[in-house]
Design an enzyme around this catalytic site. Sequence first.
Site, mmCIF file in Angstrom:
data_model
loop_
_atom_site.group_PDB
_atom_site.id
_atom_site.type_symbol
_atom_site.label_atom_id
_atom_site.label_comp_id
_atom_site.label_asym_id
_atom_site.label_seq_id
_atom_site.Cartn_x
_atom_site.Cartn_y
_atom_site.Cartn_z
ATOM 1 N N ARG A 179 -3.053 0.983 -1.716
ATOM 2 C CA ARG A 179 -3.167 0.637 -3.129
ATOM 3 C C ARG A 179 -4.573 0.095 -3.383
ATOM 4 O O ARG A 179 -5.223 -0.425 -2.484
ATOM 5 C CB ARG A 179 -2.127 -0.406 -3.510
ATOM 6 C CG ARG A 179 -0.675 -0.008 -3.201
ATOM 7 C CD ARG A 179 0.282 -1.150 -3.478
ATOM 8 N NE ARG A 179 1.680 -0.797 -3.233
ATOM 9 C CZ ARG A 179 2.305 -0.970 -2.077
ATOM 10 N NH1 ARG A 179 1.650 -1.517 -1.047
ATOM 11 N NH2 ARG A 179 3.567 -0.631 -1.922
ATOM 12 N N HIS A 234 6.184 1.146 1.543
ATOM 13 C CA HIS A 234 7.343 1.011 0.661
ATOM 14 C C HIS A 234 8.463 0.260 1.375
ATOM 15 O O HIS A 234 8.772 0.563 2.534
ATOM 16 C CB HIS A 234 7.873 2.384 0.245
ATOM 17 C CG HIS A 234 7.022 3.070 -0.776
ATOM 18 N ND1 HIS A 234 7.082 4.424 -1.020
ATOM 19 C CD2 HIS A 234 6.090 2.587 -1.639
ATOM 20 C CE1 HIS A 234 6.217 4.748 -1.974
ATOM 21 N NE2 HIS A 234 5.610 3.646 -2.362
ATOM 22 N N LYS A 293 2.043 -5.970 -0.558
ATOM 23 C CA LYS A 293 2.797 -6.796 -1.494
ATOM 24 C C LYS A 293 3.551 -7.894 -0.750
ATOM 25 O O LYS A 293 4.118 -7.664 0.314
ATOM 26 C CB LYS A 293 3.789 -5.932 -2.286
ATOM 27 C CG LYS A 293 3.123 -4.982 -3.274
ATOM 28 C CD LYS A 293 4.159 -4.235 -4.088
ATOM 29 C CE LYS A 293 3.506 -3.355 -5.146
ATOM 30 N NZ LYS A 293 4.492 -2.608 -5.955
ATOM 31 N N HIS A 302 -4.258 5.339 -7.843
ATOM 32 C CA HIS A 302 -2.910 5.709 -7.416
ATOM 33 C C HIS A 302 -2.746 7.215 -7.277
ATOM 34 O O HIS A 302 -1.881 7.680 -6.529
ATOM 35 C CB HIS A 302 -1.874 5.145 -8.399
ATOM 36 C CG HIS A 302 -0.857 4.281 -7.737
ATOM 37 N ND1 HIS A 302 -1.178 3.122 -7.049
ATOM 38 C CD2 HIS A 302 0.492 4.411 -7.615
ATOM 39 C CE1 HIS A 302 -0.079 2.586 -6.568
ATOM 40 N NE2 HIS A 302 0.942 3.343 -6.885
ATOM 41 N N ARG A 326 -3.466 7.947 -3.805
ATOM 42 C CA ARG A 326 -2.308 7.519 -2.999
ATOM 43 C C ARG A 326 -1.196 8.565 -3.101
ATOM 44 O O ARG A 326 -0.576 8.929 -2.098
ATOM 45 C CB ARG A 326 -1.830 6.166 -3.498
ATOM 46 C CG ARG A 326 -0.594 5.585 -2.809
ATOM 47 C CD ARG A 326 -0.395 4.157 -3.299
ATOM 48 N NE ARG A 326 0.927 3.622 -3.027
ATOM 49 C CZ ARG A 326 1.282 3.013 -1.897
ATOM 50 N NH1 ARG A 326 0.408 2.898 -0.913
ATOM 51 N NH2 ARG A 326 2.498 2.521 -1.732
ATOM 52 N N TYR A 362 8.461 11.777 -4.082
ATOM 53 C CA TYR A 362 7.514 12.806 -3.664
ATOM 54 C C TYR A 362 8.211 14.071 -3.179
ATOM 55 O O TYR A 362 7.603 15.131 -3.129
ATOM 56 C CB TYR A 362 6.605 12.261 -2.558
ATOM 57 C CG TYR A 362 5.745 11.115 -3.013
ATOM 58 C CD1 TYR A 362 4.641 11.323 -3.833
ATOM 59 C CD2 TYR A 362 6.035 9.807 -2.645
ATOM 60 C CE1 TYR A 362 3.856 10.272 -4.274
ATOM 61 C CE2 TYR A 362 5.260 8.746 -3.071
ATOM 62 C CZ TYR A 362 4.174 8.989 -3.882
ATOM 63 O OH TYR A 362 3.419 7.942 -4.315
#
Length: 300
Positions: A147, A268, A171, A242, A245, A277
């Site tokens: 990210r 994730h 994150k 993004h 990404r 995806y």
Amino acid sequence: MRNDYVVNYLEYLEYQKAYSKYTIKNYEDDLIEFLDFCNRESISYLKIEYSDTRLYLMYLKEHKKDTNSSINRKLSSLRGFYKYLSNKGIIKNNVFLLINGLKRDKKLPRYFEYNELEELFLVPNTNKALGQRDLLILEMLYATGVRVGELVNIKLKDINQLDRKIIICGKGNKERMVEYGDYCEEILKRYLKDGRKELLRNDSNDYLFLNHLGGVLSERGVRYILNQLIKETSLTKNISPHMLRHSFATHLLNEGCDLLSVQKLLGHESISATQVYTHITTDRLKEVYYNSFPRAKKDD
């Protein structure tokens, strides 16, 4: 407009929940928009009722024409804020817990094809320090799938050049390891040897990516750089960090990488976030099948 409860809540997100600055800015924008709405409609946000929330949803949907995903994000921001107020004893009930999210828009991630990336990567002038930096931004975003907030926070000590690995702080301050390949390695070495040294103004600055003044490059700065680069190509697509990404994930799956590996590489927490995806790659497989399989379609 300044609101002490909002200020305290945002500080709580930053220092106790360890949210990124980008996420906190989104929360702030959502809360300010809601408080402005309450002020216009003479609604006391500390005494808000269920009917008021429905009125706000109608405003977002019919007046602002927000997408369902945008509205759901704003609802999430408000649920969190009112939960904070409830836990602090400032309000009695969190009425936003009664509001269900809207059905999510079916919007697939946008990505670049291989040839489009090749054209984009030819734009930066690597004879200059900023050109070396800009190419490294492109290569690293695509090679690692990180990210933009993770990218700008990479420090020199996070990079293991021998094994071609980088420690990424994601994150919630969760760390993961990403790898990079030959193309990224080549420009990284050149940038560290030449470009970064030319940009550096303060030897104590340990961040990998520097701006033109020698300071730490911001997320906004990366977005500006990408927007300038895309203008130098024949591509008509808009660009964002993004999208690179998304391209990383899509191209991995197109080449046969399994979903669990892509999930780990992207950082994730849930496999469901990665499964989006598969819709793209399914369309790609369909195209390959009809173009390649001899009995897929009859000749006219």
